[in-house]
Write an enzyme that holds these catalytic residues in place. Structure first.
Site, PDB file in Angstrom:
ATOM      1  N   GLU A 216     -38.218   6.099 -16.776  1.00  0.00           N
ATOM      2  CA  GLU A 216     -37.058   6.494 -17.572  1.00  0.00           C
ATOM      3  C   GLU A 216     -37.415   6.960 -18.983  1.00  0.00           C
ATOM      4  OE1 GLU A 216     -34.087   3.431 -17.511  1.00  0.00           O
ATOM      5  OE2 GLU A 216     -33.770   3.573 -15.357  1.00  0.00           O
TER       6      GLU A 216
ATOM      7  N   TYR B 218     -27.057   3.834 -11.589  1.00  0.00           N
ATOM      8  CA  TYR B 218     -26.245   2.619 -11.525  1.00  0.00           C
ATOM      9  C   TYR B 218     -24.767   2.989 -11.587  1.00  0.00           C
ATOM     10  CZ  TYR B 218     -30.573   0.011 -12.207  1.00  0.00           C
ATOM     11  OH  TYR B 218     -31.838  -0.514 -12.049  1.00  0.00           O
TER      12      TYR B 218
ATOM     13  N   GLU C 256     -34.209   2.901  -8.176  1.00  0.00           N
ATOM     14  CA  GLU C 256     -33.466   1.745  -8.677  1.00  0.00           C
ATOM     15  C   GLU C 256     -31.991   1.926  -8.368  1.00  0.00           C
ATOM     16  OE1 GLU C 256     -33.936   0.654 -12.789  1.00  0.00           O
ATOM     17  OE2 GLU C 256     -36.115   0.974 -12.767  1.00  0.00           O
TER      18      GLU C 256
END
Length: 639
Positions: free
Chosen positions: A444, A497, A533
């Site tokens: 990231e 997310y 993720e």
């Protein structure tokens, strides 16, 4: 013939590194002395954190410089005491250990004695009997120094080893950080400062992996590099042995199977070993005999006018191939789907210290879960963990500590030079592990910044030159259209997310946003994608129906929504899914964290949340669809 020529070309590229970092192993010619246990410890709490150097603490016993305490090694120092200032300490800490060295190590002039530190965070300086022997920048990776001449100077007293470790992070370290001085006397004490970081895990510090002494002969095997391939039922092990201490030496290289039978041999320092009826290294749940390892024993003989030298080193070897197409990840020419986890080296009390009971427990949990892979988020894990992966067939995405590269100043030349050095060290250490199938150069980063283009082009090109046998990636959470590093990777790894950091509480957005994410990334780059993720925090025992954030039900709903889209896209170009996270872990204190990050499907104490059972059911179903399992594993998920 073409296949053999390719192996030679690849090995030449892998050999860009000129010194070895073989894992210390006992043999008939090598001995080890573990220095794990209690060390003397002192934190330098002087205002400038530099008193230890100004007063040369390394020149005498540490206990003579001021108050000291016991400190276990390996372990992080942060959670060992009840002192909150030590838990959050930034600056130099000092370790000391006195060691009785076997007399034969000192008197035998044909023996090298090497001091090795598995890892220390983040900058280390080492002295032996008051004399500096080495220093090292960066955590997570080993460093060593030959100390035989120093211990021979004083054959009466124990060998005194002093190690100073500094956990300060700057814009040029990996991971980066900044020191912020608070100069307002109305709000802060005199000289007050804090360490700012750009990552979401606790900045544990100390000597995290074993310290040991080991011996080799003066003429010794310095490094071994292997590159493997196969054709039909014949395996090929292209190898290169590096020898130090003599211009010439006689070598015998023997490859043995698990039963100790010789399957191939050579008398050359480099060459190709051909293995008939080869047993390939396969991932867990992809084959009835996963993680098969041969042993390559290198036997060296050399002589000079004073003595003869003999060295023996055995390297585990797994024969397998890795290839990437624009829609698939192939291991041994078979499609491999990553169904695994992200982890942390993190536990109660020990912090990031190597912990064998925890390591074994985690492997048992991963196999119970049906996980076939994990990513070493966000730094290289202990070599001992990778050895476990080799033996158990657990596939690894090996990540360097390039996490939190958010400031534009961290894309400068000094930062890049250090990042390249870290990748050199990482590849040198892990190049021979069959479980390692891909390198990750960062997590990231601010990849939308203009300097990121040249930075990551240089970094990824360099890593591919170091090891052309493995694909290279970095983990992105950037906008697909503006990511400057994605054009250079082999596999796109995306963190997202939805319904957590974005549109929190709105589960209904997951299908449309996740589908759009995959379509956009693949449409632009035509490369296979791993969901590297995804997840949601769940406080164990907290429940709500309808689901609400931080409950186990909400974590379950997030997982199921993601899985629905994964099942659509894995039939096209999605090649893997890695849950964030395997277990809860500690973070810095903050208003969004209640004693750490709670996105684990297991608690920090390795007890399952409801999400663990959802993932277990899914992973075993995936394994039964894509793997070749022995009959006893083909059951419904009721382990």
């Amino acid at each position: 013939m073409l296949r053999l020529l390719w192996l030679f070309a690849v090995l030449d590229a892998v050999l860009l590194l000129d010194t070895g970092m073989l894992f210390p192993r006992e043999s008939s010619s090598r001995e080890l002395k573990e220095l794990s246990g209690l060390w003397v410890f002192r934190a330098d709490k002087s205002p400038n954190r530099n008193q230890g150097f100004e007063r040369a603490w390394y020149k005498s016993r540490l206990g003579e410089t001021g108050p000291v305490i016991d400190m276990p090694v390996p372990a992080s120092y942060n959670d060992i005491t009840q002192d909150s200032t030590l838990r959050d300490f930034i600056g130099w800490v000092w370790y000391e250990r006195e060691v009785v060295v076997p007399a034969r190590w000192i008197t035998d002039e044909g023996t090298r004695v090497v001091l090795r530190v598995g890892s220390a965070h983040y900058y280390s300086v080492v002295w032996v009997n008051g004399e500096k022997v080495t220093e090292h920048a960066g955590g997570h990776l080993p460093f060593e120094a030959e100390i035989g001449s120093l211990i021979q100077k004083d054959r009466i007293h124990p060998c005194r080893i002093t190690i100073a470790v500094n956990n300060t992070l700057t814009l040029e370290t990996l991971p980066p950080g900044t020191i912020q001085h608070m100069n307002d006397p109305i709000k802060y004490p005199d000289g007050y400062f804090v360490q700012n970081t750009y990552f979401d895990f606790f900045n544990y510090a100390g000597i995290h992996r074993p310290v040991l002494l080991y011996t080799t002969p003066k003429v010794y095997v310095d490094d071994i590099t292997v590159v493997t391939d196969f054709l039909d039922n014949t395996g090929f092990v292209r190898y290169q042995v590096s020898v130090k201490g003599a211009a010439t030496a006689t070598l015998k290289v023997t490859l043995m199977d698990k039963d100790g039978h010789c399957v191939a041999s050579s008398n050359e320092a480099s060459g190709v070993l051909k293995v008939v009826d080869v047993k390939l290294w396969w991932p867990y749940l992809m084959h009835e005999n996963p993680g098969y390892l041969y042993s390559m024993e290198v036997h060296l003989m050399a002589a000079d006018e004073r003595s003869t030298y003999e060295d023996v080193y055995a390297l585990p070897v797994g024969i397998r191939t890795v290839k990437v197409t624009n829609t698939q990840f192939l291991i041994n020419n078979k499609p491999f789907y990553f169904h695994g986890v992200n982890k942390h080296e993190d536990s109660d009390i020990r912090g990031k210290g190597l912990d064998w009971p925890l390591i074994v427990k985690d492997f048992n949990l991963m196999k119970w879960l049906g996980a076939n892979s994990f990513r070493t988020s966000h730094y290289p894990y202990a070599e001992e963990i990778l050895q476990m992966c080799d033996r158990h067939g657990i596939v690894v995405i090996d990540e360097c500590p390039g996490v939190g590269i958010k400031d534009i100043r961290s894309f400068g030349n000094a930062s890049l030079a250090h990042h390249l050095d870290v990748m050199d060290e990482l590849v040198r250490r892990d190049k021979n592990h069959p479980s390692v199938v891909m390198w990750s150069v960062a997590n990231e980063p601010a990849a939308e910044m203009q300097p990121a283009a040249l930075y990551f082009k240089t970094l990824i090109t360099h890593t591919k030159a170091l090891d052309p046998t493995r694909p290279v990636t970095f983990i992105t959470d950037s906008n697909y259209a503006r990511d400057k590093g994605a054009p250079y990777v082999d596999v796109v790894c995306v963190n997202s997310y939805f319904s957590w950091y974005h549109d929190p509480g709105h589960l209904e957005v997951i299908p449309i946003q996740l589908n759009a994410q995959f379509e956009n990334w693949y449409g632009k780059y035509q490369k296979p994608i791993i969901q590297s993720e995804y997840g949601a925090d769940a406080v164990p025992g907290l429940h709500s129906d309808p689901p609400m954030m931080f409950t186990e039900e909400y974590q379950n709903a997030v997982l199921r929504s993601y899985h629905d889209i994964f099942d659509q896209k894995r039939k096209q170009y999605v090649i893997g899914e890695l849950i964030w996270n395997f277990a809860d872990f500690m973070t810095a204190q903050g208003i969004t964290r209640v004693v750490g990050n709670k996105k684990g499907i297991f608690t920090r104490q390795r007890q399952p949340k409801a999400g663990a059972f959802i993932l277990k059911e899914r992973y075993w179903r995936l394994a039964n669809e894509t793997g070749k399992l022995p009959p006893w594993t083909k059951y419904p998920c009721s382990l």
